[in-house]
Design a protein around this motif. Sequence first.
Motif, PDB file in Angstrom:
ATOM      1  N   GLY A 262      25.246  -3.823  20.479  1.00 31.54           N
ATOM      2  CA  GLY A 262      24.719  -3.987  19.074  1.00 31.54           C
ATOM      3  C   GLY A 262      25.934  -3.839  18.033  1.00 31.54           C
ATOM      4  O   GLY A 262      26.625  -3.087  18.093  1.00 31.54           O
ATOM      5  N   LYS A 263      25.871  -4.783  16.925  1.00 35.75           N
ATOM      6  CA  LYS A 263      26.829  -4.582  15.929  1.00 35.75           C
ATOM      7  C   LYS A 263      26.339  -3.717  15.164  1.00 35.75           C
ATOM      8  O   LYS A 263      25.430  -3.661  14.573  1.00 35.75           O
ATOM      9  CB  LYS A 263      26.982  -6.021  15.108  1.00 35.75           C
ATOM     10  N   GLY A 264      27.321  -2.691  14.726  1.00 40.54           N
ATOM     11  CA  GLY A 264      26.731  -1.532  14.145  1.00 40.54           C
ATOM     12  C   GLY A 264      27.623  -1.207  12.743  1.00 40.54           C
ATOM     13  O   GLY A 264      28.363  -0.221  12.519  1.00 40.54           O
ATOM     14  N   PHE A 267      28.537  -0.269   6.814  1.00 35.11           N
ATOM     15  CA  PHE A 267      28.545  -1.152   5.580  1.00 35.11           C
ATOM     16  C   PHE A 267      29.721  -2.194   5.548  1.00 35.11           C
ATOM     17  O   PHE A 267      30.941  -1.804   6.126  1.00 35.11           O
ATOM     18  CB  PHE A 267      29.102  -0.219   4.492  1.00 35.11           C
ATOM     19  N   ASP A 268      29.277  -3.299   5.227  1.00 33.05           N
ATOM     20  CA  ASP A 268      30.360  -4.533   5.045  1.00 33.05           C
ATOM     21  C   ASP A 268      30.865  -4.989   3.684  1.00 33.05           C
ATOM     22  O   ASP A 268      29.899  -5.672   3.328  1.00 33.05           O
ATOM     23  CB  ASP A 268      29.680  -5.602   6.117  1.00 33.05           C
ATOM     24  N   SER A 269      31.856  -4.424   3.444  1.00 31.22           N
ATOM     25  CA  SER A 269      32.220  -4.702   1.854  1.00 31.22           C
ATOM     26  C   SER A 269      32.942  -6.317   2.004  1.00 31.22           C
ATOM     27  O   SER A 269      33.426  -6.799   1.169  1.00 31.22           O
ATOM     28  CB  SER A 269      33.353  -3.733   1.558  1.00 31.22           C
ATOM     29  N   TYR A 285      22.743  -3.114   5.671  1.00 32.39           N
ATOM     30  CA  TYR A 285      21.853  -3.574   6.939  1.00 32.39           C
ATOM     31  C   TYR A 285      22.754  -4.130   7.770  1.00 32.39           C
ATOM     32  O   TYR A 285      22.204  -4.723   8.846  1.00 32.39           O
ATOM     33  CB  TYR A 285      20.718  -4.767   6.454  1.00 32.39           C
ATOM     34  N   ASP A 286      24.260  -4.240   7.664  1.00 26.13           N
ATOM     35  CA  ASP A 286      24.861  -4.777   8.719  1.00 26.13           C
ATOM     36  C   ASP A 286      24.930  -4.202   9.973  1.00 26.13           C
ATOM     37  O   ASP A 286      25.718  -4.653  11.125  1.00 26.13           O
ATOM     38  CB  ASP A 286      26.509  -5.125   8.016  1.00 26.13           C
ATOM     39  N   MET A 287      24.302  -3.071  10.112  1.00 25.74           N
ATOM     40  CA  MET A 287      24.181  -2.358  11.393  1.00 25.74           C
ATOM     41  C   MET A 287      22.656  -2.900  12.012  1.00 25.74           C
ATOM     42  O   MET A 287      22.234  -1.940  12.880  1.00 25.74           O
ATOM     43  CB  MET A 287      24.301  -0.847  11.453  1.00 25.74           C
ATOM     44  N   ALA A 346      34.749 -11.712   8.540  1.00 23.70           N
ATOM     45  CA  ALA A 346      34.306 -12.226   9.905  1.00 23.70           C
ATOM     46  C   ALA A 346      34.579 -11.001  10.924  1.00 23.70           C
ATOM     47  O   ALA A 346      35.276 -11.170  11.877  1.00 23.70           O
ATOM     48  CB  ALA A 346      34.976 -13.337  10.235  1.00 23.70           C
ATOM     49  N   GLU A 347      34.109  -9.781  10.541  1.00 22.20           N
ATOM     50  CA  GLU A 347      34.483  -8.508  11.212  1.00 22.20           C
ATOM     51  C   GLU A 347      33.654  -8.181  12.434  1.00 22.20           C
ATOM     52  O   GLU A 347      33.821  -7.723  13.195  1.00 22.20           O
ATOM     53  CB  GLU A 347      34.614  -7.427  10.304  1.00 22.20           C
ATOM     54  N   GLY A 348      32.520  -8.790  12.187  1.00 22.14           N
ATOM     55  CA  GLY A 348      31.350  -8.721  13.256  1.00 22.14           C
ATOM     56  C   GLY A 348      31.829  -8.814  14.620  1.00 22.14           C
ATOM     57  O   GLY A 348      31.681  -8.160  15.786  1.00 22.14           O
ATOM     58  N   ALA A 371      23.555  -9.251  16.728  1.00 22.62           N
ATOM     59  CA  ALA A 371      24.334  -8.861  15.471  1.00 22.62           C
ATOM     60  C   ALA A 371      23.920  -9.725  14.274  1.00 22.62           C
ATOM     61  O   ALA A 371      23.440 -10.779  14.073  1.00 22.62           O
ATOM     62  CB  ALA A 371      25.764  -9.391  15.847  1.00 22.62           C
ATOM     63  N   THR A 372      23.903  -8.975  13.026  1.00 17.08           N
ATOM     64  CA  THR A 372      23.743  -9.790  11.806  1.00 17.08           C
ATOM     65  C   THR A 372      25.187 -10.190  11.638  1.00 17.08           C
ATOM     66  O   THR A 372      25.848  -9.905  10.562  1.00 17.08           O
ATOM     67  CB  THR A 372      23.625  -8.788  10.637  1.00 17.08           C
ATOM     68  N   LEU A 373      25.326 -11.738  12.101  1.00 14.48           N
ATOM     69  CA  LEU A 373      26.846 -11.882  12.230  1.00 14.48           C
ATOM     70  C   LEU A 373      27.030 -12.847  11.343  1.00 14.48           C
ATOM     71  O   LEU A 373      28.192 -13.044  10.638  1.00 14.48           O
ATOM     72  CB  LEU A 373      27.072 -12.704  13.611  1.00 14.48           C
TER      73      LEU A 373
HETATM   74 ZN    ZN Z   1      29.148  -8.309   8.781  1.00 12.39          ZN
END
Ligand code: ZN
Length: 495
Positions: A262-264, A267-269, A285-287, A346-348, A371-373
Motif C-alpha cells: 500500500g501507498k502510505g 500527506f502529499d504536498s 487521503y494519500d495513504m 509523482a512520489e507514489g 495506491a492513490t497514484l
Molecule cells: Zn501522492
Amino acid sequence: MKLKLLNDSPLHIESECLVIGVTGEGQLSTTAQDLDEASGGEISRMLETGDIETGLGKTTLIHGLKGLSARRVLVTGLGKQEKLDRPRFDRACLAAGKKLRNHAVRSCHISIHDVEFCGTTPQWRLRQAALGIHRGNYLYTITKPLKDDSPVPLESAIFPGDDTFRSSLAQAESFALGFEKARELGDLPPNICNPAYLAQDAVSIASHHENVELEILEEEDMAELGMDALLGVSRGSANRSKLIVLRYSGASEDEQPIALVGKGITFDSGGLSIKSGENMMQMKYDMGGAASVMGAFLSCAKLQLPINVVCIVAAVENMPDGNAYRPGDVLTSMSGKTIEVLNTDAEGRLILCDALTYCEKFNPRVVIDVATLTGACVVALGHHATGLMSNSDELADDLLAAGDAIVDRAWRLPLWEDYQSQLDSPFADMKNVGGMAGGVLTAGCFLSRFMEDRIWAHLDNAGSAWKWGDDIGATGRPAGLLAQYLLNQSGIVAS
Ligand code: ZN
Ligand code: BES
Ligand code: MN
C-alpha cells in the motif's frame, strides 16, 4: 456496532425499529406481506397512496403500525423490481444504514434479504445488507466526539436467520471492520496520522490477532537495503518514514503468501513541485492505498482465513524543505534501476517501487499494490471505479470478480508495452513521469518495471478512496474488494 443473528419471526420481535425492503410495482417480500396482513393491509394502502416511497435509496419511517411488536418500521426503497441488481441493492442498504445512523434509534431488526432478485442467494443478500448497514452507520468521531445534536449511530443490528447465515454474518462483520479501519485511518488528519501513527496502528492489529507478526523497518534499515527512491521522497519531511510489514499465517509455512502493498503517503504536498493550495488538503487521503490493504488484512485476520498474507505499507510524508529531493535528481532504487525525478509530485511510484522490490523477499505467489497514484485515474474513471492494471489476465479477472461480488468495483485499464517508451530518460533507466497522455497508464507501466517476474496487479484508488463535497470522507475502498479476493483465494465458498 454489533451485528447479530436471531432465528425469530420479524413480526413478533420487540424492536425499536424493523427494517424492510420494497420494490416498485413488484411483489411484496415475505416480511412485507406478513406486516401487511398483520396491519390489516396498511402497507399495501400506503404503497398505493405513495406514502411509502419505493424509489432506490428512498426511506420511509412508519410509526405505530398495528399488529406487530416493533415500535417503528423503516421501509427501504429498492427501485424497480426488474432493474434490481447487486449495485442497486447495495445502494439501498447503505441508504438505510445512513438513515438509521441519523435517527435516534440505537438498535434495529433488519429483514431486507428476503427481497429476491436475479442470481443472488439469501445468504449473499444478508451479508450485503449487514455490510451496507454497518458502512452507512459509520461516523468519524476521533477528533469530533459525539455531542447532543450529533447523529446517533446504531449500537446493534439484528438479522432474522438460522445457522445457514452464520458465515455470511461473520463475513459481513469482518469486511465491515476492514472498511471501518481503512476509513478511520483515511479520515484522520495528517498531523495525527503520520508514518509513526500507521506503524502504531499496525502494532495494535498485530497484538490483537492470532497468527499475525509485525516488523517495522526504520530509515536506517531502508538505507541499508538501498531503498533510495523511497528515502528520496522522505528527505523533505520531519516525520521519519516507516516500512510496515504485517504477516498473517493461516496456512502452512511453505505455502507462498499473497502480498498486498500500500501507498502510505500520509500527506502529499507535492514536495518542491508543490501542489496548488486549492486541493492540497485532500492529500491527507494519500495513504488510502495503505489504509485499504491494512483494512483487508484485518478482515483476513478476523476471519482466520487458511492462507498466508503479507501486507507491506510504505509510510512516508512528501514535504518540501532544504533537504528535499529535487526535480532533476536521479535516484537509485533498491532494484538497482535508476530514476530521473522530473516531478517530485509523482512520489507514489517512487516509494512503491522499493516496497515492491522488498516484497520479493517473501516469494509471493501474487502481488497486489494499491495506491492513490494519479489524478489522471480520477479523470478516466471518476469516483465509482478503482482502476486496475495487471500483467496477468487471470489475476485481473479474479480481482474484477471479487469487486463485483462485494460491490466494490474495479475497471481494467491497459498495461500495453506501447506506453512504456513515454518513461524513457536520457539520464536514467526511466523518468518518474510519462507526460499528459495516459497518466494513469504510464504510472502503472512505471510500477510494472519492478514486477517483471511476478504475477502482479496495481489498483489505483485515487478516485474511489474518498469523497469530497457532499458526503465527504474516506470510503475505505478497495478494502472490500481485497478482502473478498482473499476469501475467494482461501477456497471458502463466498455467500
Ligand atoms: Zn501522492
Ligand atoms: N497523490 C497524487 C495523486 C492524486 C491526485 C490522487 C488527485 C487523488 C487526487 C499523486 O502523488 C500525484 O500527485 N500524482 C501526480 C502525478 C503527475 C505529477 C505525473 C498527478 O496525478 O498529478
Ligand atoms: Mn503527488
